[in-house]
Scaffold this motif. Sequence first.
Motif, PDB file in Angstrom:
ATOM      1  N   PRO A   1       9.599 -45.074  -8.365  1.00  0.00           N
ATOM      2  CA  PRO A   1       9.144 -44.816  -9.744  1.00  0.00           C
ATOM      3  C   PRO A   1       8.403 -43.487  -9.883  1.00  0.00           C
ATOM      4  CG  PRO A   1       8.724 -47.099  -9.142  1.00  0.00           C
ATOM      5  CD  PRO A   1       9.155 -46.399  -7.880  1.00  0.00           C
ATOM      6  N   GLY A   2       7.533 -43.180  -8.926  1.00  0.00           N
ATOM      7  CA  GLY A   2       6.784 -41.929  -8.975  1.00  0.00           C
ATOM      8  C   GLY A   2       7.659 -40.718  -8.743  1.00  0.00           C
ATOM      9  N   ILE A   3       8.682 -40.872  -7.897  1.00  0.00           N
ATOM     10  CA  ILE A   3       9.639 -39.777  -7.670  1.00  0.00           C
ATOM     11  C   ILE A   3      10.399 -39.479  -8.961  1.00  0.00           C
ATOM     12  CG2 ILE A   3      11.759 -39.126  -6.459  1.00  0.00           C
ATOM     13  CD1 ILE A   3      10.741 -40.762  -4.057  1.00  0.00           C
ATOM     14  N   ALA A   4      10.846 -40.544  -9.627  1.00  0.00           N
ATOM     15  CA  ALA A   4      11.573 -40.373 -10.892  1.00  0.00           C
ATOM     16  C   ALA A   4      10.683 -39.734 -11.954  1.00  0.00           C
ATOM     17  CB  ALA A   4      12.093 -41.729 -11.376  1.00  0.00           C
ATOM     18  N   TYR A   5       9.423 -40.165 -12.018  1.00  0.00           N
ATOM     19  CA  TYR A   5       8.471 -39.601 -12.987  1.00  0.00           C
ATOM     20  C   TYR A   5       8.269 -38.107 -12.726  1.00  0.00           C
ATOM     21  CZ  TYR A   5       4.173 -38.999 -15.701  1.00  0.00           C
ATOM     22  OH  TYR A   5       3.232 -38.565 -16.598  1.00  0.00           O
ATOM     23  N   THR A   6       8.146 -37.751 -11.458  1.00  0.00           N
ATOM     24  CA  THR A   6       7.899 -36.353 -11.100  1.00  0.00           C
ATOM     25  C   THR A   6       9.108 -35.480 -11.419  1.00  0.00           C
ATOM     26  OG1 THR A   6       6.430 -37.059  -9.308  1.00  0.00           O
ATOM     27  CG2 THR A   6       7.223 -34.794  -9.229  1.00  0.00           C
ATOM     28  N   SER A   7      10.304 -35.964 -11.096  1.00  0.00           N
ATOM     29  CA  SER A   7      11.509 -35.153 -11.301  1.00  0.00           C
ATOM     30  C   SER A   7      11.851 -34.979 -12.769  1.00  0.00           C
ATOM     31  CB  SER A   7      12.706 -35.780 -10.571  1.00  0.00           C
ATOM     32  OG  SER A   7      13.096 -36.999 -11.160  1.00  0.00           O
TER      33      SER A   7
ATOM     34  N   ILE B   1       7.067 -34.385 -14.848  1.00  0.00           N
ATOM     35  CA  ILE B   1       6.317 -33.261 -14.282  1.00  0.00           C
ATOM     36  C   ILE B   1       7.116 -31.972 -14.438  1.00  0.00           C
ATOM     37  CG2 ILE B   1       5.322 -32.281 -12.171  1.00  0.00           C
ATOM     38  CD1 ILE B   1       3.717 -34.597 -13.280  1.00  0.00           C
ATOM     39  N   LEU B   2       8.446 -32.073 -14.330  1.00  0.00           N
ATOM     40  CA  LEU B   2       9.300 -30.900 -14.541  1.00  0.00           C
ATOM     41  C   LEU B   2       9.174 -30.390 -15.973  1.00  0.00           C
ATOM     42  CD1 LEU B   2      11.407 -28.989 -13.347  1.00  0.00           C
ATOM     43  CD2 LEU B   2      13.176 -30.627 -13.999  1.00  0.00           C
ATOM     44  N   GLN B   3       9.112 -31.293 -16.933  1.00  0.00           N
ATOM     45  CA  GLN B   3       8.956 -30.886 -18.328  1.00  0.00           C
ATOM     46  C   GLN B   3       7.585 -30.239 -18.566  1.00  0.00           C
ATOM     47  OE1 GLN B   3       9.862 -34.111 -21.010  1.00  0.00           O
ATOM     48  NE2 GLN B   3      11.832 -34.545 -20.032  1.00  0.00           N
ATOM     49  N   TYR B   4       6.534 -30.794 -17.960  1.00  0.00           N
ATOM     50  CA  TYR B   4       5.208 -30.196 -18.082  1.00  0.00           C
ATOM     51  C   TYR B   4       5.194 -28.791 -17.481  1.00  0.00           C
ATOM     52  CZ  TYR B   4       3.787 -35.044 -19.001  1.00  0.00           C
ATOM     53  OH  TYR B   4       3.679 -36.308 -19.509  1.00  0.00           O
ATOM     54  N   ALA B   5       5.942 -28.603 -16.387  1.00  0.00           N
ATOM     55  CA  ALA B   5       6.027 -27.284 -15.744  1.00  0.00           C
ATOM     56  C   ALA B   5       6.635 -26.260 -16.694  1.00  0.00           C
ATOM     57  CB  ALA B   5       6.851 -27.376 -14.466  1.00  0.00           C
TER      58      ALA B   5
ATOM     59  N   SER C   1      13.538 -21.245 -12.607  1.00  0.00           N
ATOM     60  CA  SER C   1      12.840 -21.554 -13.856  1.00  0.00           C
ATOM     61  C   SER C   1      13.819 -21.910 -14.966  1.00  0.00           C
ATOM     62  CB  SER C   1      11.980 -20.368 -14.290  1.00  0.00           C
ATOM     63  OG  SER C   1      10.987 -20.084 -13.327  1.00  0.00           O
ATOM     64  N   ALA C   2      14.922 -21.178 -15.049  1.00  0.00           N
ATOM     65  CA  ALA C   2      15.939 -21.467 -16.065  1.00  0.00           C
ATOM     66  C   ALA C   2      16.610 -22.813 -15.808  1.00  0.00           C
ATOM     67  CB  ALA C   2      16.985 -20.355 -16.097  1.00  0.00           C
ATOM     68  N   ILE C   3      16.864 -23.101 -14.539  1.00  0.00           N
ATOM     69  CA  ILE C   3      17.448 -24.395 -14.180  1.00  0.00           C
ATOM     70  C   ILE C   3      16.483 -25.516 -14.525  1.00  0.00           C
ATOM     71  CG2 ILE C   3      18.183 -25.834 -12.227  1.00  0.00           C
ATOM     72  CD1 ILE C   3      19.340 -23.259 -10.975  1.00  0.00           C
ATOM     73  N   ALA C   4      15.182 -25.298 -14.225  1.00  0.00           N
ATOM     74  CA  ALA C   4      14.164 -26.303 -14.537  1.00  0.00           C
ATOM     75  C   ALA C   4      14.087 -26.574 -16.029  1.00  0.00           C
ATOM     76  CB  ALA C   4      12.805 -25.843 -14.016  1.00  0.00           C
ATOM     77  N   ALA C   5      14.218 -25.531 -16.845  1.00  0.00           N
ATOM     78  CA  ALA C   5      14.141 -25.696 -18.298  1.00  0.00           C
ATOM     79  C   ALA C   5      15.402 -26.328 -18.867  1.00  0.00           C
ATOM     80  CB  ALA C   5      13.895 -24.338 -18.961  1.00  0.00           C
ATOM     81  N   THR C   6      16.554 -25.997 -18.291  1.00  0.00           N
ATOM     82  CA  THR C   6      17.833 -26.436 -18.848  1.00  0.00           C
ATOM     83  C   THR C   6      18.209 -27.853 -18.419  1.00  0.00           C
ATOM     84  OG1 THR C   6      18.584 -24.135 -18.789  1.00  0.00           O
ATOM     85  CG2 THR C   6      20.280 -25.818 -19.069  1.00  0.00           C
ATOM     86  N   ALA C   7      17.870 -28.224 -17.193  1.00  0.00           N
ATOM     87  CA  ALA C   7      18.313 -29.516 -16.642  1.00  0.00           C
ATOM     88  C   ALA C   7      17.941 -30.716 -17.515  1.00  0.00           C
ATOM     89  CB  ALA C   7      17.772 -29.681 -15.226  1.00  0.00           C
TER      90      ALA C   7
ATOM     91  N   PHE D   1       3.380 -24.582  -9.472  1.00  0.00           N
ATOM     92  CA  PHE D   1       3.126 -25.705  -8.560  1.00  0.00           C
ATOM     93  C   PHE D   1       3.864 -26.956  -9.019  1.00  0.00           C
ATOM     94  CE2 PHE D   1       0.716 -29.339  -6.954  1.00  0.00           C
ATOM     95  CZ  PHE D   1       0.667 -29.037  -5.594  1.00  0.00           C
ATOM     96  N   PHE D   2       3.864 -27.218 -10.329  1.00  0.00           N
ATOM     97  CA  PHE D   2       4.574 -28.385 -10.861  1.00  0.00           C
ATOM     98  C   PHE D   2       6.078 -28.288 -10.598  1.00  0.00           C
ATOM     99  CE2 PHE D   2       1.487 -30.104 -14.350  1.00  0.00           C
ATOM    100  CZ  PHE D   2       0.671 -30.593 -13.345  1.00  0.00           C
ATOM    101  N   ILE D   3       6.632 -27.072 -10.697  1.00  0.00           N
ATOM    102  CA  ILE D   3       8.056 -26.903 -10.406  1.00  0.00           C
ATOM    103  C   ILE D   3       8.338 -27.242  -8.950  1.00  0.00           C
ATOM    104  CG2 ILE D   3       9.883 -25.167 -10.103  1.00  0.00           C
ATOM    105  CD1 ILE D   3       8.956 -23.841 -12.660  1.00  0.00           C
ATOM    106  N   ILE D   4       7.461 -26.787  -8.047  1.00  0.00           N
ATOM    107  CA  ILE D   4       7.625 -27.101  -6.621  1.00  0.00           C
ATOM    108  C   ILE D   4       7.539 -28.617  -6.399  1.00  0.00           C
ATOM    109  CG2 ILE D   4       6.545 -26.861  -4.341  1.00  0.00           C
ATOM    110  CD1 ILE D   4       5.667 -24.038  -5.237  1.00  0.00           C
ATOM    111  N   MET D   5       6.595 -29.248  -7.064  1.00  0.00           N
ATOM    112  CA  MET D   5       6.426 -30.705  -6.961  1.00  0.00           C
ATOM    113  C   MET D   5       7.682 -31.435  -7.444  1.00  0.00           C
ATOM    114  SD  MET D   5       3.025 -32.634  -8.320  1.00  0.00           S
ATOM    115  CE  MET D   5       2.866 -34.421  -8.145  1.00  0.00           C
ATOM    116  N   ALA D   6       8.221 -30.978  -8.585  1.00  0.00           N
ATOM    117  CA  ALA D   6       9.423 -31.595  -9.144  1.00  0.00           C
ATOM    118  C   ALA D   6      10.630 -31.366  -8.247  1.00  0.00           C
ATOM    119  CB  ALA D   6       9.689 -31.049 -10.538  1.00  0.00           C
ATOM    120  N   MET D   7      10.727 -30.189  -7.635  1.00  0.00           N
ATOM    121  CA  MET D   7      11.845 -29.910  -6.736  1.00  0.00           C
ATOM    122  C   MET D   7      11.778 -30.790  -5.483  1.00  0.00           C
ATOM    123  SD  MET D   7      13.789 -27.815  -8.270  1.00  0.00           S
ATOM    124  CE  MET D   7      13.239 -28.067  -9.961  1.00  0.00           C
TER     125      MET D   7
END
Length: 342
Positions: free
Chosen positions: A56-62, A65-69, A131-137, A292-298
């Motif tokens: 559950p926490g992995i799913a929340y982070t991916s 947390i990615l959206q917050y990043a 960053s673009a991949i993080a925003a688009t995904a 940092f949040f992007i790294i966490m999400a990755m």
Amino acid sequence: MNMTKENVPGLLLCLGIAVPCWLFGKAFPVIGGPVFAILAGMILTLILKDKSAVQPGIAYTSKKILQYAVILLGFGLNLSEIWKVGSTSLPIIVSTIATSLVISYLLFCLMKIPANISILVGVGSSICGGSAIAATAPVIGADDEEIAQAISVIFLFNILAALVFPSLGSAIGLSNEGFGLFAGTAVNDTSSVTAAASAWDGMHSGANTLDTATIVKLTRTLAIIPITLVLALHRTRTARKQGTASGKTYSLKKIFPFFILFFILASVITTVCTSFGVPASVFGAPKELSKFFIIMAMGAIGLNTNLVKLVKTGGKPILMGLCCWIGIACVSLLMQHVFGLL
């Protein structure tokens, strides 16, 4: 997806991956923390026998947390400053972005590459890599394996660009300003742009191309806004049509990625505040937290990725990335020639 107690173990696991990967990214910027995090997550998921407690926490982070990043990423964009300094490079930037998107679309049609991977590779190659991949995904509903595939492709050509482009620029006789434009428009990720420009400055005493390359790269980053909005509106329209056809209830709140609007709002806040004399350094903390949040999400995405499947299916996306990379580099040099900048 709300934050609950069941998310805590997975969040802590992703945090444990992110901290050392963030430090490794600082030590090896040409690779970057997100790539280290994805690799660490993929290796760790081969070791873990049971992920039910942390899933559950992995799913929340991916996802969240990615959206917050992405939202925090907006605090790194001073729209007026980027426009003022980067507007001279705008025709080259638009041309290279269009080239990458056209190439990725044609190869998607010809080679039957999955749509989401095609979009992510095309956007990642043309705008600003991870960053673009993080925003688009999240906008297109890409799954974790698709994100990992795209990040891996972008990483490969980031490394090649940082290593090859400074020598290539010298071989074809680029000026210092010309190489700054070339690095800023033809290298995918900010860290690799920095690495390539720094290598050029080391080869040419007093060149100072790093500032030019960075500003051009930040100008490219602005393309995240229109591209993600267009993709979001397209997905919303498609979902509405499908919902109407099937008789299901349509919910704009569930479909439209409102975090993109907050990203734009963060950019506007930065622009307005700096225009009234607020120091740009004030926004340093949210920019760093975004990274940092992007790294966490990755790391979370790596934990949800099948490494064996990723390797087996990697051929076509790598070819797409190669074609986009070559196309962008050629168009960047061609446009400089047309405008008499070479």
